[in-house]
Design a protein around this motif. Structure first.
Motif, PDB file in Angstrom:
ATOM      1  N   GLY A  32       3.156  -5.517  14.621  1.00  0.00           N
ATOM      2  CA  GLY A  32       3.101  -4.396  13.698  1.00  0.00           C
ATOM      3  C   GLY A  32       4.223  -3.397  13.956  1.00  0.00           C
ATOM      4  O   GLY A  32       4.812  -2.851  13.023  1.00  0.00           O
ATOM      5  N   SER A  33       4.501  -3.148  15.233  1.00  0.00           N
ATOM      6  CA  SER A  33       5.580  -2.211  15.559  1.00  0.00           C
ATOM      7  C   SER A  33       6.909  -2.715  15.009  1.00  0.00           C
ATOM      8  O   SER A  33       7.678  -1.962  14.398  1.00  0.00           O
ATOM      9  CB  SER A  33       5.720  -2.043  17.077  1.00  0.00           C
ATOM     10  OG  SER A  33       4.516  -1.619  17.644  1.00  0.00           O
ATOM     11  N   TYR A  51      -0.550   6.438  13.541  1.00  0.00           N
ATOM     12  CA  TYR A  51       0.040   5.544  14.547  1.00  0.00           C
ATOM     13  C   TYR A  51       0.749   4.409  13.835  1.00  0.00           C
ATOM     14  O   TYR A  51       0.147   3.708  13.015  1.00  0.00           O
ATOM     15  CB  TYR A  51      -1.047   4.984  15.473  1.00  0.00           C
ATOM     16  CG  TYR A  51      -0.468   4.062  16.529  1.00  0.00           C
ATOM     17  CD1 TYR A  51       0.512   4.513  17.406  1.00  0.00           C
ATOM     18  CD2 TYR A  51      -0.878   2.737  16.624  1.00  0.00           C
ATOM     19  CE1 TYR A  51       1.069   3.671  18.355  1.00  0.00           C
ATOM     20  CE2 TYR A  51      -0.338   1.884  17.586  1.00  0.00           C
ATOM     21  CZ  TYR A  51       0.637   2.365  18.445  1.00  0.00           C
ATOM     22  OH  TYR A  51       1.181   1.527  19.388  1.00  0.00           O
ATOM     23  N   HIS A  52       2.032   4.249  14.135  1.00  0.00           N
ATOM     24  CA  HIS A  52       2.800   3.210  13.456  1.00  0.00           C
ATOM     25  C   HIS A  52       3.427   2.232  14.437  1.00  0.00           C
ATOM     26  O   HIS A  52       4.269   1.420  14.045  1.00  0.00           O
ATOM     27  CB  HIS A  52       3.860   3.851  12.562  1.00  0.00           C
ATOM     28  CG  HIS A  52       3.264   4.716  11.494  1.00  0.00           C
ATOM     29  ND1 HIS A  52       2.418   4.215  10.531  1.00  0.00           N
ATOM     30  CD2 HIS A  52       3.335   6.054  11.272  1.00  0.00           C
ATOM     31  CE1 HIS A  52       2.013   5.200   9.731  1.00  0.00           C
ATOM     32  NE2 HIS A  52       2.543   6.318  10.161  1.00  0.00           N
ATOM     33  N   GLU A  73      -0.630   5.294   6.731  1.00  0.00           N
ATOM     34  CA  GLU A  73      -1.659   4.258   6.785  1.00  0.00           C
ATOM     35  C   GLU A  73      -2.613   4.529   5.613  1.00  0.00           C
ATOM     36  O   GLU A  73      -3.246   5.589   5.595  1.00  0.00           O
ATOM     37  CB  GLU A  73      -2.456   4.359   8.087  1.00  0.00           C
ATOM     38  CG  GLU A  73      -1.665   4.117   9.351  1.00  0.00           C
ATOM     39  CD  GLU A  73      -2.456   4.565  10.586  1.00  0.00           C
ATOM     40  OE1 GLU A  73      -3.383   3.852  10.994  1.00  0.00           O
ATOM     41  OE2 GLU A  73      -2.138   5.641  11.128  1.00  0.00           O
ATOM     42  N   ASP A  96       1.759   1.491   5.749  1.00  0.00           N
ATOM     43  CA  ASP A  96       1.518   0.733   6.978  1.00  0.00           C
ATOM     44  C   ASP A  96       0.088   0.188   6.911  1.00  0.00           C
ATOM     45  O   ASP A  96      -0.873   0.893   7.203  1.00  0.00           O
ATOM     46  CB  ASP A  96       1.717   1.665   8.179  1.00  0.00           C
ATOM     47  CG  ASP A  96       1.366   0.980   9.499  1.00  0.00           C
ATOM     48  OD1 ASP A  96       0.818  -0.137   9.477  1.00  0.00           O
ATOM     49  OD2 ASP A  96       1.622   1.591  10.565  1.00  0.00           O
ATOM     50  N   VAL A 118      -0.877  -2.389   8.675  1.00  0.00           N
ATOM     51  CA  VAL A 118      -0.957  -3.266   9.843  1.00  0.00           C
ATOM     52  C   VAL A 118      -2.411  -3.485  10.268  1.00  0.00           C
ATOM     53  O   VAL A 118      -2.820  -4.603  10.589  1.00  0.00           O
ATOM     54  CB  VAL A 118      -0.111  -2.679  11.001  1.00  0.00           C
ATOM     55  CG1 VAL A 118      -0.454  -3.309  12.334  1.00  0.00           C
ATOM     56  CG2 VAL A 118       1.367  -2.854  10.694  1.00  0.00           C
ATOM     57  N   MET A 119      -3.202  -2.411  10.227  1.00  0.00           N
ATOM     58  CA  MET A 119      -4.581  -2.527  10.693  1.00  0.00           C
ATOM     59  C   MET A 119      -5.558  -2.705   9.524  1.00  0.00           C
ATOM     60  O   MET A 119      -6.488  -3.497   9.583  1.00  0.00           O
ATOM     61  CB  MET A 119      -4.955  -1.297  11.507  1.00  0.00           C
ATOM     62  CG  MET A 119      -6.138  -1.506  12.418  1.00  0.00           C
ATOM     63  SD  MET A 119      -6.223  -0.158  13.614  1.00  0.00           S
ATOM     64  CE  MET A 119      -7.450  -0.759  14.730  1.00  0.00           C
ATOM     65  N   LYS A 135      -1.582  -7.774  12.612  1.00  0.00           N
ATOM     66  CA  LYS A 135      -2.960  -7.986  13.063  1.00  0.00           C
ATOM     67  C   LYS A 135      -3.656  -9.152  12.339  1.00  0.00           C
ATOM     68  O   LYS A 135      -3.487 -10.293  12.729  1.00  0.00           O
ATOM     69  CB  LYS A 135      -3.754  -6.694  12.953  1.00  0.00           C
ATOM     70  CG  LYS A 135      -3.194  -5.602  13.891  1.00  0.00           C
ATOM     71  CD  LYS A 135      -4.133  -4.464  14.034  1.00  0.00           C
ATOM     72  CE  LYS A 135      -3.519  -3.290  14.753  1.00  0.00           C
ATOM     73  NZ  LYS A 135      -3.611  -3.333  16.193  1.00  0.00           N
TER      74      LYS A 135
HETATM   75  C1  LIG Z   1      -1.490   1.162  11.652  1.00  0.00           C
HETATM   76  C2  LIG Z   1      -0.756   0.490  12.769  1.00  0.00           C
HETATM   77  N1  LIG Z   1       0.563   0.325  12.672  1.00  0.00           N
HETATM   78  C3  LIG Z   1       1.278  -0.304  13.645  1.00  0.00           C
HETATM   79  C4  LIG Z   1       0.647  -0.774  14.774  1.00  0.00           C
HETATM   80  C5  LIG Z   1       1.462  -1.463  15.842  1.00  0.00           C
HETATM   81  O1  LIG Z   1       1.180  -2.815  15.825  1.00  0.00           O
HETATM   82  P1  LIG Z   1       1.465  -3.708  17.144  1.00  0.00           P
HETATM   83  O2  LIG Z   1       0.551  -3.216  18.201  1.00  0.00           O
HETATM   84  O3  LIG Z   1       1.191  -5.108  16.673  1.00  0.00           O
HETATM   85  O4  LIG Z   1       2.891  -3.513  17.490  1.00  0.00           O
HETATM   86  C6  LIG Z   1      -0.726  -0.627  14.920  1.00  0.00           C
HETATM   87  C7  LIG Z   1      -1.425  -1.121  16.126  1.00  0.00           C
HETATM   88  O5  LIG Z   1      -2.514  -0.727  16.456  1.00  0.00           O
HETATM   89  C8  LIG Z   1      -1.460   0.018  13.892  1.00  0.00           C
HETATM   90  O6  LIG Z   1      -2.780   0.200  13.976  1.00  0.00           O
END
Ligand SMILES: Cc1ncc(COP(=O)(O)O)c(C=O)c1O
Length: 448
Positions: A101-102, A134-135, A208, A242, A244-245, A271
């Motif tokens: 995700g990062s 959180y990204h 998010e 974002d 990701v979650m 994720k």
């Molecule tokens: C919304 C969001 N973006 C980015 C990330 C970062 O993902 P990763 O831990 O796979 O690098 C997370 C991880 O918890 C997340 O919740």
């Protein structure tokens, strides 16, 4: 003594040796209900036989071919599938695959900057985000976001971001303020922050669509994201969602942006995309962004060795195939409604549960010392950490965190069970959570 540099050097973690369905097993044979997939990762549960087959098939035919020489069938198929599922505006968009995700958010930030440069708008380089967002943990993504705890020691190394309020009506709505008035206040703040910083310097806002780990499956008030989209358009600022979650089915649709009725310019996912079977994240660029690249350099100004990894892409495509074949989005919606009802029955009148919130199979209990005043527990009591520990002892993996109010105070417990769960699993989840929370909270009350 372990030679692994663990997150906590002083903890003796149990050794996970096996997973089957919604359960994980440690070396001593202890069973854990995986009710959070770690951090909303394991949406298909563990040891899914179709995933094992898909991975073995792919490794046998092709494990890796570098993306500056070749494309691969898994990457092409996965991109085509994701673009077909994406919100309106992505029809001729494209997806880049990375490892987390990062990394996906790093790609998104670079794409946003590149979009403006390709259009000769060179001044736009700053990123906006929301407080307590959180990204990711890489320097760029950490710098964009507002996770105070994780940023703290790295502050001097981070980019010069601009933060606006998160959309947190439960805590930040004023007495007597309607959701609509709260929304208007936040949108006004967004405009004022842009104007004060100079709109011509801002590349993108990263949000998010449902806040994940930091604020605990927190959805925005109605109309908020449509307002955000309109303001971004007005000022030429790109909108990065974002997901990701919260994305990839966790909230009942593949994309939460679609649920909110918006088309972001870039969407990031991870994720649930690989469901834990492979590390994979993706940055999906809309037609608008891709057109700027075609009209400009025709290049993606970014690259990683493991981009578009064949096995990771095959795993993610297989996740989507399994989701479709078994109507797992339908499961998320049905089970999500059941989980919400069970949580409200068990905790609706709980003196220390201030808010129960979520969507799909993504739910959070926000814990308070006093329900009337919403006073949080003292930080040093580490209620979230203690619940995590006791729950694991009780055979439950859930995701408690501290800091939702200001980075320090505010405890919540998040659950994100696999999409293959049954009603019985949800009952087990709620029972074990209740036992664990009551154990911690009653010992705290006794000690007070
Ligand atoms: C919304 C969001 N973006 C980015 C990330 C970062 O993902 P990763 O831990 O796979 O690098 C997370 C991880 O918890 C997340 O919740």
């Amino acid at each position: 003594m372990s030679s692994v540099l663990h997150r906590n050097l002083n903890l003796n973690l149990p050794m996970a040796v096996r997973g089957e369905g919604v359960y994980l097993y440690d070396a001593a044979g202890k069973e854990y209900l995986d009710a959070s997939g770690g951090a909303a990762v394991s949406c298909l549960g563990h040891g899914h036989p179709d995933m094992v087959d898909a991975l073995c098939d792919q490794i046998r035919s092709l494990e890796f071919a570098h993306t500056s020489y070749f494309t691969s069938r898994p990457a092409e198929d996965l991109a085509e599938k994701l673009i077909s599922l994406a919100p309106e505006g992505f029809g001729r968009g494209k997806a880049a695959f990375v490892g987390s995700g990062s990394e996906a958010n790093e790609v998104a930030m670079k794409l946003a900057r590149q979009y403006h440069v390709e259009r000769n708008d060179h001044k736009r380089h700053r990123f906006m985000a929301r407080r307590m967002s959180y990204h990711g943990n890489s320097i760029g993504a950490l710098g964009a976001g507002g996770h105070t705890q994780r940023r703290a020691i790295y502050e001097p190394m981070l980019i010069d971001n601009l933060l606006i309020s998160s959309c947190y009506y439960y805590r930040e709505g004023r007495p007597g303020e309607s959701e609509q008035d709260y929304c208007t206040r936040l949108l006004d703040e967004f405009v004022q922050t842009i104007e004060a910083a100079g709109p011509e310097t801002i590349a993108a806002l990263m949000v998010e669509p449902i806040s994940g780990a930091t604020l605990g499956s927190l959805a925005a008030v109605p109309g908020y994201f449509k307002g955000i989209r309109a303001i971004c358009d007005q000022y030429g600022i790109l909108l990065i969602a974002d997901e990701v979650m919260c994305g990839m089915g966790r909230c009942g649709d593949y994309f939460v942006s679609a649920q909110e009725g918006i088309t972001p310019d870039i969407i990031t996912i991870a994720k649930g995309l690989g469901a834990g079977y492979q590390p994979i994240g993706a940055a999906m660029a809309s037609e608008k962004v891709i057109s700027a690249l075609y009209d400009g350099s025709g290049m993606l100004s970014n690259g990683h060795t493991y981009m578009g990894h064949s096995v990771a892409c095959a795993a993610a495509k297989s996740v989507l195939d399994i989701m479709e074949r078994n109507d797992l989005l339908g499961n998320v919606r049905r089970l999500g409604a059941e989980l919400e009802a069970k949580l409200r029955t068990a905790f609706g009148d709980h003196p220390h549960v201030g808010d129960i919130r979520g969507r799909g199979l993504f739910w959070t209990l926000e814990l308070v010392e006093n329900r009337e005043t919403k006073q949080p527990f003292p930080v040093e009591k580490n209620i979230a950490g203690r619940i995590k520990h006791v729950a694991q002892q009780n055979g439950l993996i859930c995701y408690p965190s501290q800091g939702c109010i200001n980075g320090e105070a505010g405890d919540h417990v998040l659950v994100a069970p696999p999409f293959i769960s049954t009603s019985d699993h949800l009952t087990e989840l709620v029972d074990k959570l209740q036992t664990s929370m009551d154990g911690v909270l009653s010992s705290f009350a006794a000690a007070a």
